[in-house]
Design an enzyme around this catalytic site. Structure first.
Site, PDB file in Angstrom:
ATOM      1  CG  ASP A 232      -1.814  -1.151   1.357  1.00 34.37           C
ATOM      2  OD1 ASP A 232      -2.651  -0.725   0.619  1.00 34.37           O
ATOM      3  OD2 ASP A 232      -2.369  -1.175   2.234  1.00 34.37           O
ATOM      4  CE  LYS A 254      -8.789   5.183  -2.623  1.00 37.42           C
ATOM      5  NZ  LYS A 254      -8.920   4.120  -1.863  1.00 37.42           N
ATOM      6  CG  MET A 366      -8.373   7.175   7.622  1.00 36.32           C
ATOM      7  SD  MET A 366      -9.609   5.549   6.502  1.00 36.32           S
ATOM      8  CE  MET A 366      -9.577   4.235   8.309  1.00 36.32           C
TER       9      MET A 366
HETATM   10  N1  SAH Z   1      -3.930  -0.511   9.373  1.00 33.79           N
HETATM   11  C1  SAH Z   1      -3.267   1.113   9.285  1.00 33.79           C
HETATM   12  C2  SAH Z   1      -4.566   1.839   9.555  1.00 33.79           C
HETATM   13  C3  SAH Z   1      -4.844   2.437   7.767  1.00 33.79           C
HETATM   14  S1  SAH Z   1      -5.924   3.684   7.579  1.00 33.79           S
HETATM   15  C4  SAH Z   1      -3.258   0.791  10.634  1.00 33.79           C
HETATM   16  O1  SAH Z   1      -3.450  -0.010  10.985  1.00 33.79           O
HETATM   17  O2  SAH Z   1      -2.275   1.821  11.264  1.00 33.79           O
HETATM   18  C5  SAH Z   1      -4.899   4.950   7.088  1.00 33.79           C
HETATM   19  C6  SAH Z   1      -5.374   5.684   8.068  1.00 33.79           C
HETATM   20  O3  SAH Z   1      -4.090   5.672   9.406  1.00 33.79           O
HETATM   21  C7  SAH Z   1      -4.625   7.519   7.856  1.00 33.79           C
HETATM   22  O4  SAH Z   1      -5.315   8.340   7.487  1.00 33.79           O
HETATM   23  C8  SAH Z   1      -4.058   8.295   9.589  1.00 33.79           C
HETATM   24  O5  SAH Z   1      -5.229   8.242  10.150  1.00 33.79           O
HETATM   25  C9  SAH Z   1      -3.406   6.209  10.122  1.00 33.79           C
HETATM   26  N2  SAH Z   1      -2.161   6.144   9.736  1.00 33.79           N
HETATM   27  C10 SAH Z   1      -1.215   5.193   9.103  1.00 33.79           C
HETATM   28  N3  SAH Z   1      -0.037   5.238   9.442  1.00 33.79           N
HETATM   29  C11 SAH Z   1      -0.215   6.944   9.830  1.00 33.79           C
HETATM   30  C12 SAH Z   1       1.266   7.757  10.429  1.00 33.79           C
HETATM   31  N4  SAH Z   1       2.273   7.402  10.274  1.00 33.79           N
HETATM   32  N5  SAH Z   1       0.879   8.393  11.086  1.00 33.79           N
HETATM   33  C13 SAH Z   1      -0.457   8.517  11.304  1.00 33.79           C
HETATM   34  N6  SAH Z   1      -1.300   8.734  11.155  1.00 33.79           N
HETATM   35  C14 SAH Z   1      -1.692   7.493  10.224  1.00 33.79           C
END
Ligand code: SAH
Length: 464
Positions: A232, A254, A366
């Site tokens: 991803d 995306k 998100m």
């Molecule tokens: N599966 C992922 C989440 C995917 S949804 C997990 O467990 O973390 C995508 C969202 O994850 C983003 O919109 C944000 O809210 C969060 N996110 C992912 N990586 C991040 C990071 N390094 N810093 C802050 N938010 C993050």
């Protein structure tokens, strides 16, 4: 070997052990060196350096204590296009001798390109400690079985897979523990079922929030074995380096002009596994937290395929840790919500009343785009405008920023400081328990609450 002292003796010993025929050219020859003639093929030419000997050699070592002689040896070797190593004299070397660890057929060589021999020996000592004593026996075991494996398994991929299973599993365990008979028996059984080596597998692996060090060992191990990696947008590039060089890396996130639908990802996953490949589905954070991992597992299990799931450090946990925010605390927070600012199905709303309940910490994924609505709904459902909030943007990466504010001011501040996705919004009293100075990237903290109290520091903050 030009030279007859201690160094020449050590190097000659190694050469003799490796099966070389050695001519020692020196005015004076160390007694120990002389004794080597009894165990190996060593001849002595006891006179000053004789260039004609160089022409007959495959390798020349200049190990005299006289730099000028060493330089002359090196020049002669160059003229005759013979490889030359001048001990401790990088400039006169056309090759360097790495420090080596030797266990049977297994050799590990450590080189620092001649710049730090002592460091090379340290690394060698570490490797020595790490390698099982019987690793040489394991290589010998593999050597014995190679012809049969080649006969039983038709493709390179099947063979590689078999050997990976052997080295990672029970069979290697037997060999390393000295139970060779058991190892041979298991190997015979395994080769009787060659189809096992052709079965595809899927691994759903959480890559963690960004920093490559925050991925699990199991995840790294599987990533290193995969034939195909589907990754991803949020997976750090550093992490992809753990994949094999030959692995096929497919970006399924995306990006402008192209967006993979979940259906398309599911069918690529299923088709690749059906084709006998080992597929690592690498997802940011944890696969089962807002990662649609559940839908992929459904597709795999409907297709009757094998899979394994490796959890990852999810963004909320990582961002909280890197911003110093305790998610639960005996005096402030008794539960944590992992949520989003929008509902799973378009049009539906989250249960705001439940989210707004005091005493819990909210970690909302998100949420950047809908920040004004989220803040408004939480207040409308009873959370005070003064409730502490923090947004962690690009958590755990060198770009991490933390914005501290209140529920009443968070949306305006996020717009003012141009906070962007990916970011996690934290809401609740626990946010106030983070130390004033975060341990990570303290220079990138924007404390809007402190700025409201002392507007004169605003200028520096805006520069951030
Ligand atoms: N599966 C992922 C989440 C995917 S949804 C997990 O467990 O973390 C995508 C969202 O994850 C983003 O919109 C944000 O809210 C969060 N996110 C992912 N990586 C991040 C990071 N390094 N810093 C802050 N938010 C993050």
């Amino acid at each position: 070997m030009v030279g007859g002292g201690e160094v020449a003796w050590r190097k000659t010993t190694q050469l003799v052990e490796a099966g070389a025929r050695v001519v020692v050219n020196a005015l004076q020859v160390d007694d120990r060196l002389r004794q080597l003639a009894e165990v190996g093929c060593v001849r002595f030419v006891e006179e000053i350096f004789d260039e004609t000997l160089v022409a007959e050699a495959v390798l020349v070592i200049a190990a005299t204590s006289d730099p000028q002689t060493n330089a002359a040896v090196s020049a002669a070797a160059r003229r005759h296009r013979v490889l030359c190593n001048a001990v401790d004299d990088l400039q006169n070397c056309s090759f360097i001798l790495p420090a080596t660890v030797q266990r049977g057929d297994v050799t590990v060589a450590v080189s620092t390109a001649g710049s730090a021999p002592v460091l090379a020996r340290r690394i060698k000592a570490q490797i020595e400690e790490m390698l099982p004593v019987r690793i040489g026996a394991l290589a010998a075991f593999a050597h014995r079985w190679r012809p049969q494996v080649k006969k039983a398994l038709g493709t390179i991929r099947q063979r590689r897979r078999l050997w990976e299973d052997v080295f990672d599993g029970e069979i290697a365990g037997h060999v390393l523990a000295g139970r060779e008979a058991d190892a041979h028996r298991r190997m015979t059984e395994r080769l009787a079922r060659p189809d096992d080596a052709a079965r595809g597998q899927a691994w759903l692996v959480g890559a963690g929030p960004g920093d490559a060090g925050l991925m699990t060992l199991r995840g790294k191990e599987l990533l290193a074995r995969a034939d195909v990696v589907l990754y991803d947008r949020l997976v750090a590039k550093d992490i992809l380096r753990f994949a094999r060089r030959e692995a096929e890396l497919v970006f399924v996130g995306k990006r402008p002009g192209e967006s993979w639908t979940q259906e398309r990802i599911n069918s690529l996953l299923v088709e690749s596994v059906r084709a006998g490949k080992r597929v690592c589905r690498l997802k940011g954070g944890d696969p089962f937290v807002f990662g649609r991992g559940g839908e992929e597992v459904e597709a795999l299990s409907k297709a009757g395929l094998d899979y394994e799931i490796v959890p990852g450090v999810t963004a909320a946990l990582a961002c909280a840790a890197y911003a110093g925010i305790p998610l639960t605390h005996r005096s402030a927070a008794h539960a944590v919500w992992l949520g989003t600012g929008h509902a799973a199905v378009d049009g539906a709303e989250p249960d705001w009343a439940a989210l707004a309940r005091g005493g819990d910490t909210l970690a909302l994924y998100m949420s950047v785009r809908r920040l004004p609505q989220i803040a408004a709904r939480l207040q409308a459902n009873g959370r005070a405008a003064s409730t502490l909030c923090a947004i962690v943007e690009n958590g755990t990466t060198p770009q991490q920023r933390v914005l501290r504010a209140t529920l009443g001011s968070i949306a305006d501040n996020a717009a003012r400081y141009a906070i962007e996705s990916p970011a996690v919004l934290f809401v609740g009293d626990a946010v106030g328990l983070a130390p004033q100075q975060p341990w990570f990237a303290p220079e990138r903290l924007i404390d809007a609450n402190a700025l409201d109290a002392d507007p004169s520091s605003l200028q520096t903050a805006i520069q951030l």
